[in-house]
Design a protein around this motif. Structure first.
Motif, mmCIF file in Angstrom:
data_model
loop_
_atom_site.group_PDB
_atom_site.id
_atom_site.type_symbol
_atom_site.label_atom_id
_atom_site.label_comp_id
_atom_site.label_asym_id
_atom_site.label_seq_id
_atom_site.Cartn_x
_atom_site.Cartn_y
_atom_site.Cartn_z
ATOM 1 N N GLY A 1 61.597 16.115 52.066
ATOM 2 C CA GLY A 1 61.020 15.578 50.824
ATOM 3 C C GLY A 1 60.625 16.655 49.830
ATOM 4 O O GLY A 1 59.854 16.399 48.900
ATOM 5 N N LEU A 2 61.156 17.860 50.024
ATOM 6 C CA LEU A 2 60.836 18.960 49.102
ATOM 7 C C LEU A 2 61.955 19.023 48.052
ATOM 8 O O LEU A 2 62.992 19.638 48.254
ATOM 9 N N ASP A 3 61.735 18.349 46.945
ATOM 10 C CA ASP A 3 62.804 18.160 45.957
ATOM 11 C C ASP A 3 62.703 19.078 44.750
ATOM 12 O O ASP A 3 63.616 19.123 43.932
ATOM 13 N N ARG A 4 61.574 19.724 44.594
ATOM 14 C CA ARG A 4 61.352 20.529 43.383
ATOM 15 C C ARG A 4 61.589 22.002 43.697
ATOM 16 O O ARG A 4 61.140 22.494 44.745
ATOM 17 N N VAL A 5 62.247 22.669 42.776
ATOM 18 C CA VAL A 5 62.634 24.059 43.059
ATOM 19 C C VAL A 5 62.262 24.965 41.889
ATOM 20 O O VAL A 5 62.507 24.628 40.730
ATOM 21 N N TYR A 6 61.681 26.089 42.225
ATOM 22 C CA TYR A 6 61.521 27.176 41.245
ATOM 23 C C TYR A 6 62.325 28.364 41.776
ATOM 24 O O TYR A 6 62.127 28.790 42.919
ATOM 25 N N PHE A 7 63.214 28.903 40.957
ATOM 26 C CA PHE A 7 63.997 30.069 41.375
ATOM 27 C C PHE A 7 63.373 31.358 40.845
ATOM 28 O O PHE A 7 63.040 31.455 39.661
ATOM 29 N N GLY A 8 63.236 32.321 41.732
ATOM 30 C CA GLY A 8 62.790 33.653 41.340
ATOM 31 C C GLY A 8 63.907 34.651 41.609
ATOM 32 O O GLY A 8 65.009 34.268 42.002
ATOM 33 N N CYS A 9 63.615 35.924 41.405
ATOM 34 C CA CYS A 9 64.615 36.961 41.688
ATOM 35 C C CYS A 9 64.381 37.588 43.063
ATOM 36 O O CYS A 9 65.308 37.896 43.785
ATOM 37 N N GLY A 10 63.117 37.777 43.427
ATOM 38 C CA GLY A 10 62.794 38.350 44.731
ATOM 39 C C GLY A 10 61.780 37.476 45.448
ATOM 40 O O GLY A 10 61.225 36.529 44.854
ATOM 41 N N GLY A 11 61.527 37.800 46.714
ATOM 42 C CA GLY A 11 60.629 36.979 47.517
ATOM 43 C C GLY A 11 59.228 36.859 46.931
ATOM 44 O O GLY A 11 58.638 35.769 46.908
ATOM 45 N N ALA A 12 58.694 37.982 46.453
ATOM 46 C CA ALA A 12 57.321 37.956 45.941
ATOM 47 C C ALA A 12 57.181 36.967 44.780
ATOM 48 O O ALA A 12 56.125 36.356 44.608
ATOM 49 N N ASP A 13 58.252 36.781 44.017
ATOM 50 C CA ASP A 13 58.208 35.795 42.913
ATOM 51 C C ASP A 13 57.897 34.402 43.457
ATOM 52 O O ASP A 13 57.155 33.632 42.840
ATOM 53 N N ALA A 14 58.529 34.064 44.571
ATOM 54 C CA ALA A 14 58.331 32.726 45.154
ATOM 55 C C ALA A 14 56.906 32.591 45.684
ATOM 56 O O ALA A 14 56.276 31.531 45.567
ATOM 57 N N VAL A 15 56.385 33.675 46.258
ATOM 58 C CA VAL A 15 55.001 33.657 46.753
ATOM 59 C C VAL A 15 54.043 33.458 45.574
ATOM 60 O O VAL A 15 53.151 32.602 45.606
ATOM 61 N N GLU A 16 54.259 34.250 44.523
ATOM 62 C CA GLU A 16 53.381 34.164 43.341
ATOM 63 C C GLU A 16 53.331 32.745 42.798
ATOM 64 O O GLU A 16 52.258 32.214 42.517
ATOM 65 N N VAL A 17 54.510 32.135 42.618
ATOM 66 C CA VAL A 17 54.520 30.813 41.987
ATOM 67 C C VAL A 17 53.856 29.789 42.900
ATOM 68 O O VAL A 17 53.140 28.909 42.429
ATOM 69 N N SER A 18 54.034 29.911 44.204
ATOM 70 C CA SER A 18 53.425 28.916 45.099
ATOM 71 C C SER A 18 51.900 29.009 45.058
ATOM 72 O O SER A 18 51.209 27.991 45.061
ATOM 73 N N SER B 1 65.485 34.042 44.866
ATOM 74 C CA SER B 1 64.534 33.447 45.808
ATOM 75 C C SER B 1 64.198 32.054 45.296
ATOM 76 O O SER B 1 64.533 31.702 44.165
ATOM 77 N N ALA B 2 63.518 31.282 46.149
ATOM 78 C CA ALA B 2 63.186 29.922 45.722
ATOM 79 C C ALA B 2 61.887 29.463 46.371
ATOM 80 O O ALA B 2 61.627 29.762 47.534
ATOM 81 N N ALA B 3 61.087 28.757 45.583
ATOM 82 C CA ALA B 3 59.961 27.999 46.132
ATOM 83 C C ALA B 3 60.411 26.540 46.085
ATOM 84 O O ALA B 3 60.673 26.001 45.009
ATOM 85 N N VAL B 4 60.564 25.951 47.266
ATOM 86 C CA VAL B 4 61.052 24.575 47.359
ATOM 87 C C VAL B 4 59.837 23.714 47.723
ATOM 88 O O VAL B 4 59.236 23.901 48.781
ATOM 89 N N CYS B 5 59.470 22.805 46.827
ATOM 90 C CA CYS B 5 58.139 22.174 46.924
ATOM 91 C C CYS B 5 58.222 20.657 46.822
ATOM 92 O O CYS B 5 59.203 20.110 46.291
#
Ligand SMILES: Cc1ncc(COP(=O)(O)O)c(C=O)c1O
Length: 427
Positions: free
Chosen positions: A114-131, A276-280
Protein backbone atom coordinates in the motif's frame (compact mmCIF):
# COMPACT_ATOMS: atom_id res chain seq x y z
CA UNK A 1 41.97 33.53 -21.64
CA UNK A 2 43.52 30.28 -20.44
CA UNK A 3 43.14 27.46 -22.91
CA UNK A 4 42.38 24.26 -21.05
CA UNK A 5 44.04 21.10 -22.36
CA UNK A 6 41.55 18.57 -23.73
CA UNK A 7 41.20 15.26 -21.92
CA UNK A 8 42.76 12.56 -24.04
CA UNK A 9 42.05 8.85 -23.74
CA UNK A 10 45.34 8.07 -22.01
CA UNK A 11 44.47 10.49 -19.17
CA UNK A 12 41.60 8.21 -18.20
CA UNK A 13 43.82 5.17 -17.74
CA UNK A 14 46.92 6.92 -16.37
CA UNK A 15 47.05 5.75 -12.76
CA UNK A 16 50.00 7.93 -11.68
CA UNK A 17 48.41 11.12 -13.00
CA UNK A 18 45.08 10.11 -11.49
CA UNK A 19 46.52 9.67 -8.00
CA UNK A 20 48.38 12.97 -8.31
CA UNK A 21 45.05 14.64 -9.14
CA UNK A 22 43.24 12.89 -6.29
CA UNK A 23 45.97 14.00 -3.91
CA UNK A 24 45.89 17.59 -5.13
CA UNK A 25 42.17 18.14 -5.69
CA UNK A 26 40.45 15.68 -3.32
CA UNK A 27 42.70 14.52 -0.49
CA UNK A 28 46.02 12.74 0.06
CA UNK A 29 44.32 10.14 2.31
CA UNK A 30 41.89 9.29 -0.46
CA UNK A 31 44.80 8.82 -2.87
CA UNK A 32 46.48 6.44 -0.43
CA UNK A 33 43.29 4.42 0.07
CA UNK A 34 42.66 4.21 -3.68
CA UNK A 35 46.26 3.15 -4.38
CA UNK A 36 45.96 0.45 -1.75
CA UNK A 37 42.80 -1.16 -3.12
CA UNK A 38 43.83 -0.98 -6.77
CA UNK A 39 47.42 -1.83 -5.85
CA UNK A 40 48.55 1.25 -7.77
CA UNK A 41 46.09 0.89 -10.66
CA UNK A 42 42.78 2.64 -11.36
CA UNK A 43 39.56 1.13 -12.61
CA UNK A 44 38.95 1.66 -16.30
CA UNK A 45 36.13 -0.69 -17.27
CA UNK A 46 33.82 -3.27 -15.78
CA UNK A 47 31.60 -6.10 -16.84
CA UNK A 48 29.39 -8.34 -14.71
CA UNK A 49 31.12 -9.12 -11.45
CA UNK A 50 34.54 -7.99 -12.63
CA UNK A 51 36.32 -4.65 -12.74
CA UNK A 52 39.18 -4.12 -15.21
CA UNK A 53 42.19 -2.12 -14.01
CA UNK A 54 44.59 0.17 -15.84
CA UNK A 55 47.41 -2.38 -15.41
CA UNK A 56 45.38 -5.05 -17.20
CA UNK A 57 44.40 -7.02 -14.10
CA UNK A 58 40.80 -7.65 -13.20
CA UNK A 59 39.18 -7.67 -9.76
CA UNK A 60 36.20 -9.63 -8.52
CA UNK A 61 33.71 -7.08 -7.18
CA UNK A 62 32.01 -8.27 -3.99
CA UNK A 63 31.91 -4.73 -2.65
CA UNK A 64 30.90 -1.51 -4.43
CA UNK A 65 29.08 -0.54 -1.23
CA UNK A 66 26.04 -2.55 -2.37
CA UNK A 67 25.47 -0.58 -5.57
CA UNK A 68 26.49 -3.26 -8.08
CA UNK A 69 23.76 -5.78 -7.22
CA UNK A 70 23.24 -6.38 -10.94
CA UNK A 71 26.96 -6.35 -11.60
CA UNK A 72 28.49 -3.84 -13.98
CA UNK A 73 27.46 -2.80 -17.45
CA UNK A 74 24.34 -4.92 -17.91
CA UNK A 75 23.42 -4.16 -21.55
CA UNK A 76 19.72 -3.70 -20.74
CA UNK A 77 20.65 -1.05 -18.17
CA UNK A 78 23.08 0.78 -20.43
CA UNK A 79 20.57 0.60 -23.31
CA UNK A 80 17.87 2.15 -21.12
CA UNK A 81 20.22 5.04 -20.30
CA UNK A 82 21.31 5.39 -23.93
CA UNK A 83 17.75 5.44 -25.26
CA UNK A 84 16.72 8.11 -22.78
CA UNK A 85 19.90 10.04 -23.55
CA UNK A 86 18.97 10.08 -27.24
CA UNK A 87 15.30 10.89 -26.55
CA UNK A 88 15.48 13.55 -23.84
CA UNK A 89 18.13 13.38 -21.14
CA UNK A 90 16.82 16.25 -19.04
CA UNK A 91 13.39 17.51 -18.11
CA UNK A 92 12.16 21.10 -18.18
CA UNK A 93 10.51 20.34 -14.83
CA UNK A 94 7.72 22.64 -15.99
CA UNK A 95 6.29 20.28 -18.57
CA UNK A 96 5.66 16.81 -17.13
CA UNK A 97 8.02 14.02 -18.14
CA UNK A 98 6.51 10.55 -18.52
CA UNK A 99 9.66 8.79 -17.34
CA UNK A 100 9.62 9.37 -13.56
CA UNK A 101 5.87 8.64 -13.13
CA UNK A 102 6.28 5.33 -14.95
CA UNK A 103 9.22 4.46 -12.69
CA UNK A 104 7.14 5.40 -9.64
CA UNK A 105 4.26 3.20 -10.78
CA UNK A 106 6.57 0.22 -11.31
CA UNK A 107 8.34 0.77 -8.02
CA UNK A 108 5.12 1.07 -6.01
CA UNK A 109 3.78 -2.12 -7.62
CA UNK A 110 7.08 -3.86 -6.97
CA UNK A 111 7.31 -2.92 -3.29
CA UNK A 112 3.59 -3.34 -2.48
CA UNK A 113 2.31 -2.84 1.05
CA UNK A 114 0.00 0.00 0.00
CA UNK A 115 2.99 2.31 -0.40
CA UNK A 116 1.90 4.20 -3.50
CA UNK A 117 3.60 7.57 -3.13
CA UNK A 118 7.15 8.08 -4.29
CA UNK A 119 9.75 10.79 -3.88
CA UNK A 120 12.90 10.30 -5.97
CA UNK A 121 16.25 11.54 -4.74
CA UNK A 122 19.76 11.20 -6.13
CA UNK A 123 21.43 9.47 -3.18
CA UNK A 124 20.31 7.53 -0.12
CA UNK A 125 20.59 10.44 2.30
CA UNK A 126 18.07 12.36 0.17
CA UNK A 127 15.47 9.67 0.84
CA UNK A 128 16.25 9.73 4.57
CA UNK A 129 15.96 13.53 4.68
CA UNK A 130 12.59 13.61 2.95
CA UNK A 131 11.14 10.85 5.14
CA UNK A 132 12.13 12.72 8.31
CA UNK A 133 10.76 15.98 6.96
CA UNK A 134 7.47 14.32 5.99
CA UNK A 135 7.07 12.64 9.38
CA UNK A 136 7.78 15.89 11.20
CA UNK A 137 5.42 17.92 9.00
CA UNK A 138 2.63 15.32 9.04
CA UNK A 139 2.68 14.96 12.83
CA UNK A 140 3.71 18.45 13.86
CA UNK A 141 6.21 16.74 16.17
CA UNK A 142 10.00 16.87 16.09
CA UNK A 143 11.32 13.82 17.94
CA UNK A 144 12.60 10.93 15.83
CA UNK A 145 13.69 7.58 17.24
CA UNK A 146 16.85 6.09 15.71
CA UNK A 147 18.73 2.94 16.64
CA UNK A 148 22.14 2.45 18.27
CA UNK A 149 24.72 1.76 15.56
CA UNK A 150 22.49 3.15 12.79
CA UNK A 151 23.83 4.48 9.52
CA UNK A 152 21.50 6.68 7.48
CA UNK A 153 23.96 8.85 5.57
CA UNK A 154 26.07 11.93 6.16
CA UNK A 155 24.06 14.97 5.03
CA UNK A 156 23.25 17.08 8.07
CA UNK A 157 19.69 15.81 8.59
CA UNK A 158 20.48 12.16 7.91
CA UNK A 159 23.60 12.45 10.05
CA UNK A 160 21.46 13.28 13.06
CA UNK A 161 20.17 9.71 12.81
CA UNK A 162 23.58 8.17 12.06
CA UNK A 163 25.34 6.88 15.16
CA UNK A 164 29.05 7.16 14.53
CA UNK A 165 31.07 9.79 16.40
CA UNK A 166 33.66 9.84 13.61
CA UNK A 167 31.10 11.44 11.30
CA UNK A 168 29.36 13.58 13.93
CA UNK A 169 32.30 15.08 15.81
CA UNK A 170 32.64 18.80 15.31
CA UNK A 171 29.14 19.10 13.88
CA UNK A 172 26.97 18.82 16.96
CA UNK A 173 24.38 19.96 17.80
CA UNK A 174 22.82 18.33 14.76
CA UNK A 175 19.09 18.20 14.06
CA UNK A 176 17.50 18.32 17.50
CA UNK A 177 15.13 15.71 18.83
CA UNK A 178 16.74 12.41 17.87
CA UNK A 179 16.39 9.79 20.61
CA UNK A 180 18.53 6.69 20.27
CA UNK A 181 17.34 3.26 21.38
CA UNK A 182 18.89 -0.16 21.83
CA UNK A 183 17.96 -2.66 19.10
CA UNK A 184 17.61 -5.32 21.80
CA UNK A 185 14.90 -3.56 23.77
CA UNK A 186 11.34 -4.47 22.73
CA UNK A 187 10.03 -1.77 25.08
CA UNK A 188 12.28 0.94 23.65
CA UNK A 189 9.65 2.84 21.66
CA UNK A 190 7.02 2.44 24.38
CA UNK A 191 9.50 3.97 26.84
CA UNK A 192 10.37 6.92 24.57
CA UNK A 193 6.73 7.82 23.91
CA UNK A 194 6.12 8.09 27.64
CA UNK A 195 8.44 11.11 27.64
CA UNK A 196 8.28 12.50 24.10
CA UNK A 197 5.75 13.00 21.36
CA UNK A 198 7.52 11.29 18.51
CA UNK A 199 7.16 11.86 14.77
CA UNK A 200 8.76 8.63 13.57
CA UNK A 201 10.82 5.57 14.28
CA UNK A 202 13.50 5.00 11.64
CA UNK A 203 15.45 1.73 11.48
CA UNK A 204 17.49 -0.43 9.14
CA UNK A 205 16.09 -3.97 9.40
CA UNK A 206 19.66 -5.13 8.80
CA UNK A 207 22.36 -2.68 9.88
CA UNK A 208 24.86 -3.17 7.11
CA UNK A 209 27.40 -0.46 7.99
CA UNK A 210 27.30 -1.56 11.60
CA UNK A 211 28.92 -4.88 10.80
CA UNK A 212 25.83 -6.62 9.30
CA UNK A 213 23.68 -6.69 12.37
CA UNK A 214 20.28 -8.30 11.78
CA UNK A 215 17.59 -6.68 13.94
CA UNK A 216 15.03 -8.90 15.64
CA UNK A 217 11.78 -8.82 13.65
CA UNK A 218 9.60 -9.38 16.69
CA UNK A 219 11.14 -6.38 18.38
CA UNK A 220 10.63 -4.31 15.23
CA UNK A 221 6.98 -5.44 15.06
CA UNK A 222 6.49 -4.29 18.63
CA UNK A 223 8.10 -0.93 17.82
CA UNK A 224 5.76 -0.54 14.83
CA UNK A 225 2.71 -1.18 17.02
CA UNK A 226 3.87 1.18 19.74
CA UNK A 227 4.73 3.92 17.25
CA UNK A 228 1.37 3.66 15.50
CA UNK A 229 -0.59 3.54 18.77
CA UNK A 230 1.12 6.81 19.54
CA UNK A 231 0.27 8.34 16.13
CA UNK A 232 3.87 8.23 14.88
CA UNK A 233 5.26 6.88 11.60
CA UNK A 234 7.61 4.00 10.95
CA UNK A 235 10.25 4.16 8.23
CA UNK A 236 12.38 1.22 7.13
CA UNK A 237 15.69 2.34 5.63
CA UNK A 238 16.45 -0.37 3.07
CA UNK A 239 18.78 1.71 0.96
CA UNK A 240 21.42 -0.97 1.35
CA UNK A 241 19.43 -4.11 2.15
CA UNK A 242 16.23 -3.86 0.07
CA UNK A 243 15.68 -4.85 -3.59
CA UNK A 244 16.66 -8.47 -2.82
CA UNK A 245 20.09 -7.68 -1.39
CA UNK A 246 18.90 -9.53 1.71
CA UNK A 247 16.40 -11.80 -0.07
CA UNK A 248 13.02 -10.06 -0.29
CA UNK A 249 12.07 -6.94 -2.25
CA UNK A 250 11.50 -5.17 1.07
CA UNK A 251 12.86 -6.77 4.23
CA UNK A 252 10.31 -5.01 6.45
CA UNK A 253 7.25 -5.75 4.32
CA UNK A 254 8.29 -9.38 3.85
CA UNK A 255 8.49 -9.68 7.64
CA UNK A 256 4.92 -8.38 7.88
CA UNK A 257 6.02 -5.12 9.51
CA UNK A 258 3.48 -2.34 9.29
CA UNK A 259 5.73 0.43 7.97
CA UNK A 260 4.68 3.76 6.45
CA UNK A 261 7.72 4.19 4.27
CA UNK A 262 10.50 2.12 2.72
CA UNK A 263 13.67 3.87 1.58
CA UNK A 264 15.59 2.51 -1.39
CA UNK A 265 18.73 3.53 -3.23
CA UNK A 266 22.07 2.05 -4.30
CA UNK A 267 21.08 -0.68 -6.86
CA UNK A 268 17.82 1.10 -7.77
CA UNK A 269 19.67 2.76 -10.66
CA UNK A 270 20.85 -0.58 -12.02
CA UNK A 271 24.37 0.01 -10.78
CA UNK A 272 24.72 2.79 -13.33
CA UNK A 273 22.66 5.80 -12.29
CA UNK A 274 22.44 7.70 -8.99
CA UNK A 275 18.85 7.45 -7.79
CA UNK A 276 17.03 6.81 -4.52
CA UNK A 277 13.41 6.69 -3.47
CA UNK A 278 11.21 7.18 -0.44
CA UNK A 279 8.20 4.95 -1.07
CA UNK A 280 5.43 5.98 1.31
CA UNK A 281 1.77 5.60 2.16
CA UNK A 282 -0.65 8.52 1.81
CA UNK A 283 -0.51 9.37 5.51
CA UNK A 284 3.24 9.89 5.58
CA UNK A 285 3.18 11.65 2.19
CA UNK A 286 0.35 13.99 3.25
CA UNK A 287 2.52 17.15 3.38
CA UNK A 288 3.59 16.61 -0.24
CA UNK A 289 0.00 15.85 -1.26
CA UNK A 290 -1.02 19.17 0.26
CA UNK A 291 1.86 21.10 -1.29
CA UNK A 292 4.26 19.35 -3.68
CA UNK A 293 6.65 22.31 -3.46
CA UNK A 294 7.54 21.82 0.20
CA UNK A 295 10.26 19.38 -0.77
CA UNK A 296 11.74 19.56 -4.28
CA UNK A 297 15.20 19.27 -5.79
CA UNK A 298 16.39 20.15 -9.27
CA UNK A 299 17.42 16.63 -10.18
CA UNK A 300 14.67 14.73 -8.34
CA UNK A 301 13.15 12.23 -10.78
CA UNK A 302 15.85 12.88 -13.38
CA UNK A 303 14.90 11.14 -16.65
CA UNK A 304 18.25 9.39 -17.14
CA UNK A 305 18.10 7.88 -13.65
CA UNK A 306 14.42 7.03 -13.48
CA UNK A 307 14.41 5.49 -17.00
CA UNK A 308 16.57 2.73 -15.59
CA UNK A 309 14.34 1.81 -12.65
CA UNK A 310 11.75 -0.41 -14.41
CA UNK A 311 14.56 -2.29 -16.16
CA UNK A 312 16.56 -2.69 -12.95
CA UNK A 313 13.53 -4.08 -11.08
CA UNK A 314 12.81 -6.47 -13.92
CA UNK A 315 16.39 -7.74 -13.96
CA UNK A 316 16.47 -8.13 -10.18
CA UNK A 317 13.35 -10.32 -10.40
CA UNK A 318 14.84 -12.39 -13.20
CA UNK A 319 17.80 -13.16 -10.96
CA UNK A 320 15.87 -13.73 -7.72
CA UNK A 321 16.54 -17.49 -7.76
CA UNK A 322 20.20 -16.94 -8.53
CA UNK A 323 20.31 -14.75 -5.42
CA UNK A 324 19.07 -17.64 -3.30
CA UNK A 325 21.66 -19.99 -4.78
CA UNK A 326 24.48 -17.51 -4.16
CA UNK A 327 23.22 -16.88 -0.61
CA UNK A 328 23.38 -20.62 0.18
CA UNK A 329 26.88 -20.90 -1.26
CA UNK A 330 28.02 -17.86 0.75
CA UNK A 331 26.54 -19.27 3.98
CA UNK A 332 28.29 -22.57 3.46
CA UNK A 333 31.61 -21.07 2.40
CA UNK A 334 31.71 -18.71 5.36
CA UNK A 335 30.76 -21.46 7.83
CA UNK A 336 33.76 -23.42 6.51
CA UNK A 337 35.98 -20.34 6.85
CA UNK A 338 34.95 -19.97 10.48
CA UNK A 339 35.66 -23.66 11.11
CA UNK A 340 39.05 -23.46 9.45
CA UNK A 341 40.16 -20.33 11.33
CA UNK A 342 38.46 -20.48 14.74
CA UNK A 343 40.97 -18.05 16.30
CA UNK A 344 40.98 -15.48 13.52
CA UNK A 345 37.31 -15.49 12.52
CA UNK A 346 35.14 -14.64 15.49
CA UNK A 347 31.79 -14.77 13.73
CA UNK A 348 30.18 -14.73 10.30
CA UNK A 349 26.64 -13.56 9.78
CA UNK A 350 24.42 -12.30 7.03
CA UNK A 351 21.34 -12.61 4.92
CA UNK A 352 21.05 -13.17 1.22
CA UNK A 353 23.78 -11.26 -0.56
CA UNK A 354 25.08 -9.33 2.44
CA UNK A 355 27.60 -10.98 4.75
CA UNK A 356 29.89 -9.81 7.51
CA UNK A 357 33.03 -11.60 8.64
CA UNK A 358 34.24 -10.55 12.08
CA UNK A 359 37.96 -10.84 12.67
CA UNK A 360 39.78 -10.95 15.98
CA UNK A 361 41.02 -7.36 15.68
CA UNK A 362 40.80 -4.36 13.37
CA UNK A 363 44.45 -4.99 12.44
CA UNK A 364 43.64 -8.51 11.32
CA UNK A 365 40.64 -7.30 9.31
CA UNK A 366 42.97 -4.72 7.74
CA UNK A 367 45.48 -7.46 6.85
CA UNK A 368 42.70 -9.48 5.23
CA UNK A 369 41.65 -6.43 3.20
CA UNK A 370 45.26 -6.05 2.03
CA UNK A 371 45.43 -9.74 1.16
CA UNK A 372 42.20 -9.52 -0.83
CA UNK A 373 43.39 -6.44 -2.72
CA UNK A 374 46.63 -8.25 -3.60
CA UNK A 375 44.75 -11.32 -4.74
CA UNK A 376 42.20 -9.42 -6.80
CA UNK A 377 38.99 -8.92 -4.89
CA UNK A 378 37.11 -5.80 -3.80
CA UNK A 379 34.97 -5.93 -0.66
CA UNK A 380 33.52 -3.16 1.47
CA UNK A 381 34.94 -2.46 4.92
CA UNK A 382 32.45 -1.43 7.62
CA UNK A 383 33.30 2.14 8.61
CA UNK A 384 31.32 1.77 11.81
CA UNK A 385 32.86 -1.59 12.78
CA UNK A 386 36.49 -1.96 11.71
CA UNK A 387 36.73 -5.63 12.78
CA UNK A 388 34.15 -6.61 10.17
CA UNK A 389 34.65 -7.14 6.46
CA UNK A 390 31.47 -6.87 4.41
CA UNK A 391 30.91 -9.10 1.40
CA UNK A 392 28.33 -8.00 -1.15
CA UNK A 393 28.22 -10.48 -4.02
CA UNK A 394 26.25 -9.35 -7.05
CA UNK A 395 23.06 -11.25 -7.86
CA UNK A 396 24.69 -12.14 -11.18
CA UNK A 397 27.70 -13.85 -9.58
CA UNK A 398 28.41 -17.30 -10.99
CA UNK A 399 29.21 -20.38 -8.88
CA UNK A 400 32.80 -19.99 -10.07
CA UNK A 401 32.84 -16.36 -8.83
CA UNK A 402 31.68 -17.42 -5.36
CA UNK A 403 34.21 -20.24 -5.27
CA UNK A 404 36.98 -17.89 -6.32
CA UNK A 405 35.89 -15.36 -3.69
CA UNK A 406 35.98 -18.01 -0.97
CA UNK A 407 39.43 -19.17 -2.07
CA UNK A 408 40.77 -15.61 -1.96
CA UNK A 409 39.14 -14.99 1.42
CA UNK A 410 40.57 -18.24 2.81
CA UNK A 411 44.05 -17.42 1.53
CA UNK A 412 43.89 -13.83 2.78
CA UNK A 413 42.69 -15.04 6.19
CA UNK A 414 45.50 -17.62 6.31
CA UNK A 415 47.98 -14.82 5.51
CA UNK A 416 46.58 -12.60 8.25
CA UNK A 417 46.34 -15.48 10.73
CA UNK A 418 50.00 -16.38 10.14
CA UNK A 419 50.81 -12.99 11.60
CA UNK A 420 52.49 -11.27 8.69
CA UNK A 421 49.41 -10.38 6.65
CA UNK A 422 51.22 -11.12 3.41
CA UNK A 423 50.15 -13.78 0.91
CA UNK A 424 51.36 -17.29 1.70
CA UNK A 425 53.93 -18.77 -0.70
CA UNK A 426 52.59 -19.88 -4.03
CA UNK A 427 49.35 -17.96 -3.98
C1 LIG B 1 21.15 2.17 5.30
C2 LIG B 1 21.71 3.35 4.58
N1 LIG B 1 21.02 4.50 4.60
C3 LIG B 1 21.48 5.61 3.99
C4 LIG B 1 22.68 5.58 3.32
C5 LIG B 1 23.17 6.83 2.65
O1 LIG B 1 23.19 6.66 1.28
P1 LIG B 1 24.06 7.65 0.37
O2 LIG B 1 25.48 7.40 0.69
O3 LIG B 1 23.70 7.22 -1.04
O4 LIG B 1 23.61 9.03 0.68
C6 LIG B 1 23.43 4.41 3.27
C7 LIG B 1 24.73 4.36 2.60
O5 LIG B 1 25.52 3.48 2.74
C8 LIG B 1 22.93 3.26 3.93
O6 LIG B 1 23.62 2.13 3.94
Amino acid sequence: MTVLPTVDATDVVDAKKTFRRVKRHFSPALATAGKFTGQGAVEVAAEGSRVILSDGRSLLDFGSYAVALLGHGNPRITDAVRQQLDRMPASTRSVQTSVAPLAAERLAEYIGGGLDRVYFGCGGADAVEVSVKLARMATGRTTVVAVDGAFHGKSLGALALTDNPRFRNGLEPLLQGVVRVSPDDPEAVAKVVREHDIAAVVFEPVQAENGVRILDEEILARWCRDAHDHGAFVVSDEIQVGLRRCGPRSVALAAGLDVDGVLLGKPLGGGAMPVSAAVCNDRLFAPLLADPMVHTATFSGHPLSTAVIPVALDLIEQHAHDGERIADAMAQGLAELREQFPDAVVETRGRGLLWGVDYRSPEMAGDVLTGLAQRGMVVSPCLSRPTTIRLLPPIVATDADVKEAMTMLTDATAGADSGNGTPPEGT
